[in-house]
Write a protein that holds these residues in place. Structure first.
Motif, short mmCIF file in Angstrom:
data_model
loop_
_atom_site.label_atom_id
_atom_site.label_comp_id
_atom_site.label_asym_id
_atom_site.label_seq_id
_atom_site.Cartn_x
_atom_site.Cartn_y
_atom_site.Cartn_z
N ALA A 10 0.84 -1.20 0.00
CA ALA A 10 0.00 0.00 0.00
C ALA A 10 0.87 1.25 0.00
O ALA A 10 1.97 1.26 0.55
CB ALA A 10 -0.90 -0.01 1.23
N PRO A 11 0.38 2.32 -0.60
CA PRO A 11 1.14 3.57 -0.61
C PRO A 11 1.28 4.15 0.80
O PRO A 11 0.50 3.86 1.70
CB PRO A 11 0.30 4.51 -1.48
CG PRO A 11 -0.85 3.74 -1.97
CD PRO A 11 -0.86 2.42 -1.34
N ARG A 12 2.28 4.99 0.97
CA ARG A 12 2.54 5.60 2.29
C ARG A 12 1.36 6.42 2.78
O ARG A 12 1.11 6.50 3.97
CB ARG A 12 3.79 6.46 2.23
CG ARG A 12 5.04 5.65 2.07
CD ARG A 12 6.27 6.54 2.14
NE ARG A 12 7.45 5.72 1.93
CZ ARG A 12 8.21 5.79 0.85
NH1 ARG A 12 7.94 6.64 -0.10
NH2 ARG A 12 9.26 5.01 0.73
N SER A 13 0.63 7.03 1.88
CA SER A 13 -0.52 7.86 2.29
C SER A 13 -1.58 7.03 3.00
O SER A 13 -2.28 7.53 3.87
CB SER A 13 -1.12 8.57 1.08
OG SER A 13 -1.59 7.62 0.14
N TRP A 14 -1.70 5.74 2.64
CA TRP A 14 -2.68 4.89 3.32
C TRP A 14 -2.29 4.69 4.77
O TRP A 14 -3.16 4.58 5.64
CB TRP A 14 -2.78 3.55 2.61
CG TRP A 14 -3.50 3.60 1.30
CD1 TRP A 14 -3.66 4.67 0.47
CD2 TRP A 14 -4.14 2.51 0.67
NE1 TRP A 14 -4.35 4.31 -0.64
CE2 TRP A 14 -4.66 2.98 -0.56
CE3 TRP A 14 -4.31 1.18 0.99
CZ2 TRP A 14 -5.36 2.17 -1.44
CZ3 TRP A 14 -5.00 0.36 0.11
CH2 TRP A 14 -5.52 0.86 -1.08
N TRP A 15 -1.00 4.60 5.05
CA TRP A 15 -0.55 4.43 6.44
C TRP A 15 -0.80 5.71 7.24
O TRP A 15 -1.14 5.65 8.42
CB TRP A 15 0.92 4.03 6.48
CG TRP A 15 1.12 2.69 5.84
CD1 TRP A 15 1.61 2.44 4.60
CD2 TRP A 15 0.77 1.42 6.40
NE1 TRP A 15 1.60 1.08 4.36
CE2 TRP A 15 1.10 0.44 5.45
CE3 TRP A 15 0.23 1.02 7.62
CZ2 TRP A 15 0.88 -0.92 5.68
CZ3 TRP A 15 0.03 -0.33 7.84
CH2 TRP A 15 0.35 -1.28 6.88
N LEU A 16 -0.67 6.85 6.60
CA LEU A 16 -1.00 8.12 7.26
C LEU A 16 -2.49 8.16 7.59
O LEU A 16 -2.88 8.57 8.69
CB LEU A 16 -0.62 9.29 6.36
CG LEU A 16 -1.02 10.68 6.89
CD1 LEU A 16 -0.28 10.98 8.18
CD2 LEU A 16 -0.75 11.73 5.84
N ILE A 17 -3.32 7.71 6.67
CA ILE A 17 -4.76 7.66 6.93
C ILE A 17 -5.08 6.71 8.08
O ILE A 17 -5.94 7.00 8.92
CB ILE A 17 -5.51 7.27 5.64
CG1 ILE A 17 -5.39 8.40 4.61
CG2 ILE A 17 -6.98 6.96 5.93
CD1 ILE A 17 -5.86 8.03 3.23
N ALA A 18 -4.36 5.58 8.16
CA ALA A 18 -4.57 4.65 9.27
C ALA A 18 -4.25 5.32 10.60
O ALA A 18 -4.97 5.14 11.60
CB ALA A 18 -3.72 3.40 9.09
N ALA A 19 -3.18 6.10 10.64
CA ALA A 19 -2.83 6.83 11.87
C ALA A 19 -3.90 7.87 12.19
O ALA A 19 -4.28 8.06 13.36
CB ALA A 19 -1.47 7.50 11.72
N LEU A 20 -4.43 8.53 11.18
CA LEU A 20 -5.47 9.53 11.39
C LEU A 20 -6.77 8.90 11.88
O LEU A 20 -7.51 9.52 12.64
CB LEU A 20 -5.70 10.35 10.12
CG LEU A 20 -4.55 11.27 9.73
CD1 LEU A 20 -4.84 11.95 8.40
CD2 LEU A 20 -4.28 12.29 10.82
N VAL A 21 -7.04 7.68 11.47
CA VAL A 21 -8.21 6.96 11.99
C VAL A 21 -8.04 6.73 13.49
O VAL A 21 -8.98 6.88 14.27
CB VAL A 21 -8.43 5.63 11.24
CG1 VAL A 21 -9.42 4.73 11.96
CG2 VAL A 21 -8.91 5.90 9.82
N GLY A 22 -6.83 6.40 13.91
CA GLY A 22 -6.54 6.25 15.34
C GLY A 22 -6.77 7.54 16.10
O GLY A 22 -7.36 7.55 17.19
#
Length: 147
Positions: A10-22
């Motif tokens: 997955a692209p890095r932006s998806w991991w940022l979105i996962a952190a923002l969900v937290g």
């Protein structure tokens, strides 16, 4: 025989979105206190990270006389001609040229792909569409495994 292995991540932006969900989960639980807020932060980030990891990564291999994509294993004897698709052609085969019966491992964050004809007369699947970052290398590995 030339082997091939690739993992689509997955692209890095998806991991940022996962952190923002937290962070969003933490903010929802903030009125309940500090401990629930921390639980929401950790739990929300962990669950969304698991979702990103599960969907965002798929493994593509050509080994042992088979094309293995995710959980699917297609013997090269059942495969016909493979075609490397550039960005525009891959978009066309994902949209208006697509066949509903096709086997598709499609990742929107990967712009290129390979389309492989399926020649098994007992299989109604006309072709396999596989998103890949290295389409020429995958085509060469399939040709090597077939020959």
């Amino acid at each position: 025989m030339q082997s091939y292995e690739e993992r689509l991540t997955a692209p890095r932006s998806w991991w940022l979105i996962a952190a923002l969900v937290g962070v969003a989960c933490a903010l929802m639980l903030l009125p309940l206190g500090t401990l629930p807020m921390l639980g929401g932060l950790i739990g929300g980030a962990a669950l969304s990270s698991v979702a990103v990891s599960a969907y965002g990564s798929v493994r593509i291999r050509v080994v042992g006389g088979a094309l293995i994509v995710g959980d699917a294993r297609i013997p090269v004897t059942a495969l016909g001609e493979a075609e490397a698709l550039d960005r525009a052609e891959a978009l066309a085969w994902r949209t208006y040229k697509a066949d509903a019966r096709a086997f598709m491992v499609l990742r929107g964050y990967v712009p290129t792909a390979v389309r492989v004809e399926i020649t098994d007369p007992e299989d109604p699947t006309p072709y396999a569409y596989v998103s890949t970052r290295e389409p020429e290398r995958l085509v060469a590995a399939l040709a090597s495994a077939r020959g």
